[in-house]
Scaffold this motif. Structure first.
Motif, PDB file in Angstrom:
ATOM      1  N   SER A 188       0.830  -1.205   0.000  1.00  0.00           N
ATOM      2  CA  SER A 188       0.000   0.000   0.000  1.00  0.00           C
ATOM      3  C   SER A 188       0.858   1.246   0.000  1.00  0.00           C
ATOM      4  O   SER A 188       0.588   2.214  -0.714  1.00  0.00           O
ATOM      5  CB  SER A 188      -0.940  -0.011   1.212  1.00  0.00           C
ATOM      6  N   SER A 189       1.936   1.239   0.802  1.00  0.00           N
ATOM      7  CA  SER A 189       2.830   2.394   0.875  1.00  0.00           C
ATOM      8  C   SER A 189       3.496   2.652  -0.465  1.00  0.00           C
ATOM      9  O   SER A 189       3.635   3.798  -0.895  1.00  0.00           O
ATOM     10  CB  SER A 189       3.888   2.173   1.962  1.00  0.00           C
ATOM     11  N   VAL A 209      -1.910  10.064   3.913  1.00  0.00           N
ATOM     12  CA  VAL A 209      -2.950   9.099   3.582  1.00  0.00           C
ATOM     13  C   VAL A 209      -3.375   8.431   4.886  1.00  0.00           C
ATOM     14  O   VAL A 209      -2.526   7.881   5.606  1.00  0.00           O
ATOM     15  CB  VAL A 209      -2.453   8.051   2.567  1.00  0.00           C
ATOM     16  N   LEU A 210      -4.679   8.506   5.196  1.00  0.00           N
ATOM     17  CA  LEU A 210      -5.177   8.031   6.482  1.00  0.00           C
ATOM     18  C   LEU A 210      -6.052   6.802   6.333  1.00  0.00           C
ATOM     19  O   LEU A 210      -6.740   6.625   5.328  1.00  0.00           O
ATOM     20  CB  LEU A 210      -5.983   9.141   7.182  1.00  0.00           C
ATOM     21  N   GLN A 211      -6.018   5.983   7.355  1.00  0.00           N
ATOM     22  CA  GLN A 211      -6.974   4.898   7.496  1.00  0.00           C
ATOM     23  C   GLN A 211      -8.317   5.494   7.939  1.00  0.00           C
ATOM     24  O   GLN A 211      -8.373   6.638   8.409  1.00  0.00           O
ATOM     25  CB  GLN A 211      -6.476   3.890   8.541  1.00  0.00           C
ATOM     26  N   PRO A 212      -9.413   4.741   7.817  1.00  0.00           N
ATOM     27  CA  PRO A 212     -10.717   5.272   8.234  1.00  0.00           C
ATOM     28  C   PRO A 212     -10.761   5.740   9.680  1.00  0.00           C
ATOM     29  O   PRO A 212     -11.545   6.633  10.031  1.00  0.00           O
ATOM     30  CB  PRO A 212     -11.656   4.082   8.012  1.00  0.00           C
ATOM     31  N   GLN A 234      -1.512   6.145   7.310  1.00  0.00           N
ATOM     32  CA  GLN A 234      -1.070   5.015   6.496  1.00  0.00           C
ATOM     33  C   GLN A 234       0.197   5.374   5.722  1.00  0.00           C
ATOM     34  O   GLN A 234       1.082   4.552   5.549  1.00  0.00           O
ATOM     35  CB  GLN A 234      -2.180   4.624   5.512  1.00  0.00           C
ATOM     36  N   TYR A 235       0.298   6.644   5.292  1.00  0.00           N
ATOM     37  CA  TYR A 235       1.452   7.077   4.497  1.00  0.00           C
ATOM     38  C   TYR A 235       1.616   8.587   4.669  1.00  0.00           C
ATOM     39  O   TYR A 235       0.630   9.322   4.743  1.00  0.00           O
ATOM     40  CB  TYR A 235       1.243   6.742   3.018  1.00  0.00           C
ATOM     41  N   HIS A 272     -15.490  10.144   5.732  1.00  0.00           N
ATOM     42  CA  HIS A 272     -15.607   8.689   5.717  1.00  0.00           C
ATOM     43  C   HIS A 272     -17.068   8.241   5.731  1.00  0.00           C
ATOM     44  O   HIS A 272     -17.423   7.230   5.105  1.00  0.00           O
ATOM     45  CB  HIS A 272     -14.863   8.094   6.911  1.00  0.00           C
ATOM     46  N   GLU A 278     -11.564  11.420  -0.434  1.00  0.00           N
ATOM     47  CA  GLU A 278     -11.479   9.954  -0.425  1.00  0.00           C
ATOM     48  C   GLU A 278     -10.622   9.455  -1.579  1.00  0.00           C
ATOM     49  O   GLU A 278     -10.593  10.040  -2.665  1.00  0.00           O
ATOM     50  CB  GLU A 278     -12.868   9.339  -0.529  1.00  0.00           C
ATOM     51  N   GLU A 281     -10.350   3.095  -0.336  1.00  0.00           N
ATOM     52  CA  GLU A 281     -10.725   2.885   1.069  1.00  0.00           C
ATOM     53  C   GLU A 281      -9.971   3.810   2.020  1.00  0.00           C
ATOM     54  O   GLU A 281     -10.149   3.720   3.248  1.00  0.00           O
ATOM     55  CB  GLU A 281     -10.470   1.422   1.470  1.00  0.00           C
ATOM     56  N   HIS A 282      -9.136   4.697   1.474  1.00  0.00           N
ATOM     57  CA  HIS A 282      -8.357   5.600   2.310  1.00  0.00           C
ATOM     58  C   HIS A 282      -8.875   7.033   2.199  1.00  0.00           C
ATOM     59  O   HIS A 282      -9.670   7.355   1.311  1.00  0.00           O
ATOM     60  CB  HIS A 282      -6.881   5.561   1.903  1.00  0.00           C
TER      61      HIS A 282
END
Length: 359
Positions: A10-11, A26-29, A34-35, A74, A105, A108-109
């Motif tokens: 993913s990264s 880049v964020l998770q829900p 995430q990055y 989200h 969005e 999913e991120h």
């Protein structure tokens, strides 16, 4: 292990964000990172490894703003949101940064983009400077050609007229015409100089350029002036036109030396040549991983406020009798190397900064 491998894949898919000058997370829900791209790492002073997995809202003075934006995006309450926020820098003396922030969005991120207001103003100024420089170069080049054509005729006519005159007093007038035509010819030649000679590219050592300029200026001003060196000797060679870069730096240093004339009389005039490497910088509308910063710093009276924003314009000079072309030509030569010259000035300290991309 499968989760870690998935995270690495993913990264890698977000690696293109490293080429952007805008700050990107880049964020998770759940709002965890995430990055984070290189620009965000540099701004926060926190490594990517530390950022990944952390709660992104903790890096803001008001965490509830980013928490609400992430939750709303989200849950599809809105497709995207933009607002102003204040970013905390945990390892940069705690100095906050005001940013424009946008959340949207991406599969999913969630992608958070941040534009530092100071950086945005600087980039707008650089773009305006580049656009104005291009417009001025075209105008000057066209005007120079239009002026150059009749100058030869005026000079020739004055010389022929002088041959017909019997009175020495009247011949003085034709001498004035010839002299002024020659002066205008010299001015036109200087205006056209950057466009006449081909770009001769070779390996350039910036410190050899600085030393050449330093020796020339000290020969011209042997008393009352110190030219100090503050070099980063690890800076690599790069491809460029050595002669053009010497001329560009020389023009800036000579401009500083002329402004220092009163302090030379007192014996405390000082110019500092400082070289540094800048990382992940944006100038001239491009993002560079590495760039050379060459500072020419003097302790003179400073650039008058009335001309500070126009100092690189043609024929603008803060010195009586100045042509107003030295800094214009310096900017032109540096721009031909995809670089930029900037100036910050207050009484007692003027800093001309040359930025050049490095390989």
């Amino acid at each position: 292990m499968p989760e870690r491998a998935s995270a690495r894949r993913s990264s890698r898919s977000f690696a293109a964000f490293d080429w952007l000058s805008v700050l990107v997370a880049v964020l998770q829900p759940d709002g965890s990172v995430q990055y984070a791209n290189a620009a965000l790492e540099q701004m926060l002073g926190v490594s990517r490894r530390t950022l990944v997995g952390s709660d992104f809202s903790q890096y803001f003075t008001d965490p509830s703003l980013i928490q609400s934006a992430v939750a709303g995006t989200h849950s599809h309450d809105f497709a995207a949101v933009r607002f102003e926020a204040v970013l905390r820098r945990l390892h940069q003396d705690g100095i906050p940064v005001h940013v424009n922030l946008g959340v949207g969005e991406l599969r999913e991120h969630l992608v958070v983009e941040l534009w530092p207001l100071e950086q945005q103003v600087r980039q707008d100024r650089e773009e305006r400077l580049l656009e104005q420089s291009q417009a001025h170069k075209e105008l000057i080049r066209n005007l120079a050609h239009e002026i150059k054509n009749p100058l030869g005729g005026i000079r020739g006519a004055a010389q022929l007229l002088e041959l017909e005159l019997q009175s020495p007093e009247l011949a003085e007038y034709t001498d004035v015409i010839v002299h002024e035509a020659d002066r205008l010819q010299t001015l036109v030649d200087r205006l056209l100089a950057p466009h006449r000679h081909p770009h001769e590219v070779g390996d350039v050592n910036i410190h050899e350029v600085c030393e050449r300029v330093r020796s020339l200026v000290l020969v011209e001003h042997p008393l009352g002036l110190k030219v100090l060196r503050d070099y980063d000797t690890s800076i690599p060679e790069f491809r460029g036109d050595r002669a053009q870069l010497i001329q560009a730096v020389l023009n800036i240093v000579q401009n500083a030396a002329q402004a220092l004339a009163p302090r030379m009389a007192q014996g405390d005039a000082c110019i500092t040549l400082r070289t540094r490497v800048a990382r992940q910088v944006t100038f001239g509308r491009q993002r560079y991983k590495l760039a050379l910063e060459l500072h020419v710093i003097d302790n003179g009276p400073g650039v008058p406020d009335a001309i500070l924003d126009r100092i690189f314009y043609p024929l603008v000079s803060g010195r009586e009798g100045g042509s107003g072309l030295g800094l214009t030509l310096a900017q032109t030569f540096v721009q031909q190397h995809h670089g930029l010259v900037e100036c910050e000035s207050v009484p007692g300290r003027t800093d001309f900064r040359i930025l050049l991309p490095l390989p």
